[in-house]
Scaffold this motif. Structure first.
Motif, mmCIF file in Angstrom:
data_model
loop_
_atom_site.group_PDB
_atom_site.id
_atom_site.type_symbol
_atom_site.label_atom_id
_atom_site.label_comp_id
_atom_site.label_asym_id
_atom_site.label_seq_id
_atom_site.Cartn_x
_atom_site.Cartn_y
_atom_site.Cartn_z
ATOM 1 N N ALA A 1 -5.266 -57.475 54.504
ATOM 2 C CA ALA A 1 -5.761 -58.486 55.434
ATOM 3 C C ALA A 1 -6.873 -57.890 56.280
ATOM 4 O O ALA A 1 -6.747 -56.774 56.778
ATOM 5 C CB ALA A 1 -4.638 -58.988 56.328
ATOM 6 N N SER A 2 -7.919 -58.660 56.423
ATOM 7 C CA SER A 2 -8.967 -58.279 57.361
ATOM 8 C C SER A 2 -9.036 -59.346 58.436
ATOM 9 O O SER A 2 -8.833 -60.528 58.174
ATOM 10 C CB SER A 2 -10.316 -58.144 56.647
ATOM 11 N N GLY A 3 -9.276 -58.911 59.649
ATOM 12 C CA GLY A 3 -9.353 -59.866 60.747
ATOM 13 C C GLY A 3 -8.013 -60.311 61.287
ATOM 14 O O GLY A 3 -7.949 -61.200 62.134
ATOM 15 N N SER A 4 -6.944 -59.724 60.788
ATOM 16 C CA SER A 4 -5.613 -60.094 61.269
ATOM 17 C C SER A 4 -4.661 -58.932 61.036
ATOM 18 O O SER A 4 -4.644 -58.345 59.956
ATOM 19 C CB SER A 4 -5.109 -61.328 60.525
ATOM 20 N N ARG A 5 -3.876 -58.633 62.035
ATOM 21 C CA ARG A 5 -2.871 -57.597 61.871
ATOM 22 C C ARG A 5 -1.614 -58.230 61.279
ATOM 23 O O ARG A 5 -1.109 -59.233 61.765
ATOM 24 C CB ARG A 5 -2.525 -56.981 63.224
ATOM 25 N N LEU A 6 -1.109 -57.603 60.241
ATOM 26 C CA LEU A 6 0.114 -58.088 59.608
ATOM 27 C C LEU A 6 1.357 -57.484 60.230
ATOM 28 O O LEU A 6 2.467 -57.984 60.032
ATOM 29 C CB LEU A 6 0.098 -57.751 58.107
ATOM 30 N N SER A 7 1.173 -56.412 60.986
ATOM 31 C CA SER A 7 2.317 -55.583 61.375
ATOM 32 C C SER A 7 3.337 -56.299 62.246
ATOM 33 O O SER A 7 4.515 -55.950 62.222
ATOM 34 C CB SER A 7 1.824 -54.325 62.089
#
Length: 117
Positions: A24-30
């Protein structure tokens, strides 16, 4: 701009394995649950597996015992290891953030998995 990028699909014989990746770019998945979905031709998209931010997992009945979802929060990536593949696993596979059981980001292009018999 948020972008999900799935990769790792391909053509494999029944019984084979593939490992799908989700970046993902532009968003943290963590901080979120992340799910892997699939859409077979002529069918609705379905949830195959999901992993919480704490690493807890659950699977659809069709994926249990064959698929394994994992994540690396530091790398902002999620994977789906698929073993013992069957022709009925043929589909485009997508990943997404899941909030309250709802995928919330724009869908990526997906990655095509084709399992031949």
């Amino acid at each position: 701009q948020v972008q999900l990028v799935e990769s790792g699909g391909g053509l494999v014989q029944a019984g084979g394995s593939l490992r799908l990746s989700c970046a993902a770019s532009g968003s943290r998945l963590s901080l979120n649950t992340v799910g892997w979905y699939r859409q077979a031709p002529g069918k609705q998209r379905e949830l195959v597996a999901r992993v919480t931010s704490a690493g807890n997992t659950d699977y659809s009945d069709s994926a249990k015992g064959r698929f394994a979802i994992s994540r690396d929060n530091a790398k902002n990536m999620v994977w789906l290891q698929m073993n013992s593949l069957k022709p009925e696993d043929t589909a485009v596979y997508y990943c997404n953030k899941v909030v309250m059981n709802v995928p919330i980001l724009p869908w990526g292009q997906g990655t095509l998995v084709t399992v031949s018999s």
